[in-house]
Design an enzyme around this catalytic site. Structure first.
Site, mmCIF file in Angstrom:
data_model
loop_
_atom_site.group_PDB
_atom_site.id
_atom_site.type_symbol
_atom_site.label_atom_id
_atom_site.label_comp_id
_atom_site.label_asym_id
_atom_site.label_seq_id
_atom_site.Cartn_x
_atom_site.Cartn_y
_atom_site.Cartn_z
ATOM 1 N N GLY A 49 0.867 -1.177 0.000
ATOM 2 C CA GLY A 49 0.000 0.000 0.000
ATOM 3 C C GLY A 49 0.898 1.220 0.000
ATOM 4 C CD GLU A 50 1.791 4.946 -1.440
ATOM 5 O OE1 GLU A 50 2.766 5.537 -0.951
ATOM 6 O OE2 GLU A 50 1.824 4.431 -2.567
ATOM 7 C CB SER A 51 5.558 2.624 3.675
ATOM 8 O OG SER A 51 6.176 3.578 2.839
ATOM 9 C CB CYS A 81 5.119 -3.908 -1.544
ATOM 10 S SG CYS A 81 5.567 -2.729 -2.802
ATOM 11 N NE ARG A 99 8.175 5.139 0.402
ATOM 12 C CZ ARG A 99 7.500 6.272 0.253
ATOM 13 N NH1 ARG A 99 8.001 7.396 0.692
ATOM 14 N NH2 ARG A 99 6.328 6.267 -0.342
ATOM 15 C CB ILE A 125 2.568 -2.389 -7.675
ATOM 16 C CG1 ILE A 125 1.915 -3.571 -8.388
ATOM 17 C CG2 ILE A 125 1.787 -1.103 -7.916
ATOM 18 C CD1 ILE A 125 0.560 -3.964 -7.800
ATOM 19 N NE ARG A 126 4.037 4.548 -6.616
ATOM 20 C CZ ARG A 126 3.481 4.675 -5.397
ATOM 21 N NH1 ARG A 126 2.435 3.948 -5.062
ATOM 22 N NH2 ARG A 126 3.952 5.529 -4.559
ATOM 23 C CG HIS A 161 2.158 -6.521 -4.369
ATOM 24 N ND1 HIS A 161 1.407 -6.073 -3.312
ATOM 25 C CD2 HIS A 161 2.902 -5.462 -4.775
ATOM 26 C CE1 HIS A 161 1.672 -4.796 -3.093
ATOM 27 N NE2 HIS A 161 2.572 -4.409 -3.973
ATOM 28 C CD GLU A 163 -0.266 -9.154 -2.190
ATOM 29 O OE1 GLU A 163 0.849 -9.682 -2.157
ATOM 30 O OE2 GLU A 163 -0.424 -7.925 -2.330
HETATM 31 N N1 GLN Z 1 2.937 -1.568 -3.727
HETATM 32 C C1 GLN Z 1 3.422 -0.969 -2.673
HETATM 33 O O1 GLN Z 1 3.288 -1.405 -1.540
HETATM 34 C C2 GLN Z 1 4.114 0.320 -2.964
HETATM 35 C C3 GLN Z 1 4.906 0.862 -1.791
HETATM 36 C C4 GLN Z 1 4.930 2.377 -1.860
HETATM 37 N N2 GLN Z 1 5.580 2.834 -3.042
HETATM 38 C C5 GLN Z 1 5.610 2.926 -0.600
HETATM 39 O O2 GLN Z 1 6.592 3.523 -0.684
HETATM 40 O O3 GLN Z 1 5.136 2.749 0.453
#
Ligand code: GLN
Length: 179
Positions: A49-51, A81, A99, A125-126, A161, A163
């Protein structure tokens, strides 16, 4: 063997796919949204997600402290992630991370990587890159030379990921560790 209860941190990010995969593997799943949800879990998943927001919300709702205490006391954990970033930030994995190291969302990709000798099917994903590991952690996975998977005992962390592709290898390892 008793069915393990796996707590999935559910403040932001990709919670449902982890919960579904763990339930399919026979685990009891508990969503962690408040401090009182932590006690009684045998292991944890920190999802992607977004840390930043996850970290902030975990502080606001008082989840961070009991969660870190439980993992520090030996509860196994899988961080994917953003979850990897949090494990490193909270001092639970001896690693430095960078990141968004594989580019923006449009560079998301589906590939296979090796995890300790097993080929696994994953999505990036990112995701973060592990730029260095300390003596407590070991490298489990690389992608194009970059470290994308580490473990510290029963603490597993990956940049990708599993999952989202339906590959349950790491979730099985977590459940085995929790048993
Ligand atoms: N898919 C993800 O969990 C991306 C991590 C997100 N870019 C972060 O820095 O938190």
């Amino acid at each position: 063997m008793a069915v393990p209860t796996i707590g999935v941190l559910a403040l932001q990010g990709g919670v449902a796919e982890h919960a579904e995969m763990l339930a399919d593997l026979g685990a009891q799943v508990r969503l962690i949204r408040r401090a009182e949800n932590v006690a009684g879990c045998d292991a944890f998943v920190l999802p992607g997600g977004e840390s930043g927001p996850i970290d902030k919300l975990a502080g606001i709702f008082g989840v961070c402290e009991p969660l870190v205490a439980s993992i520090s006391a030996g509860a196994p954990v899988l961080g994917t992630c953003a979850g990897l970033i949090l494990l490193a930030r909270w001092g639970l994995i001896d690693a430095e991370v960078e990141r968004n190291a594989f580019g923006p969302q449009v560079n998301s990709l589906h590939t296979r990587v090796d995890w300790e000798g097993t080929a696994i099917d994953v999505a990036f994903i990112r995701g973060p890159k592990v730029t260095s590991v300390g003596p407590a952690a070991t490298v489990c996975s690389r992608y194009e030379g970059a470290i994308v998977g580490v473990r510290q005992g029963n603490r597993l962390a990956c940049s990708f990921h599993p999952e989202l592709t339906g590959d349950s290898t790491l979730h099985r390892l977590l459940i085995e560790a929790a048993a």
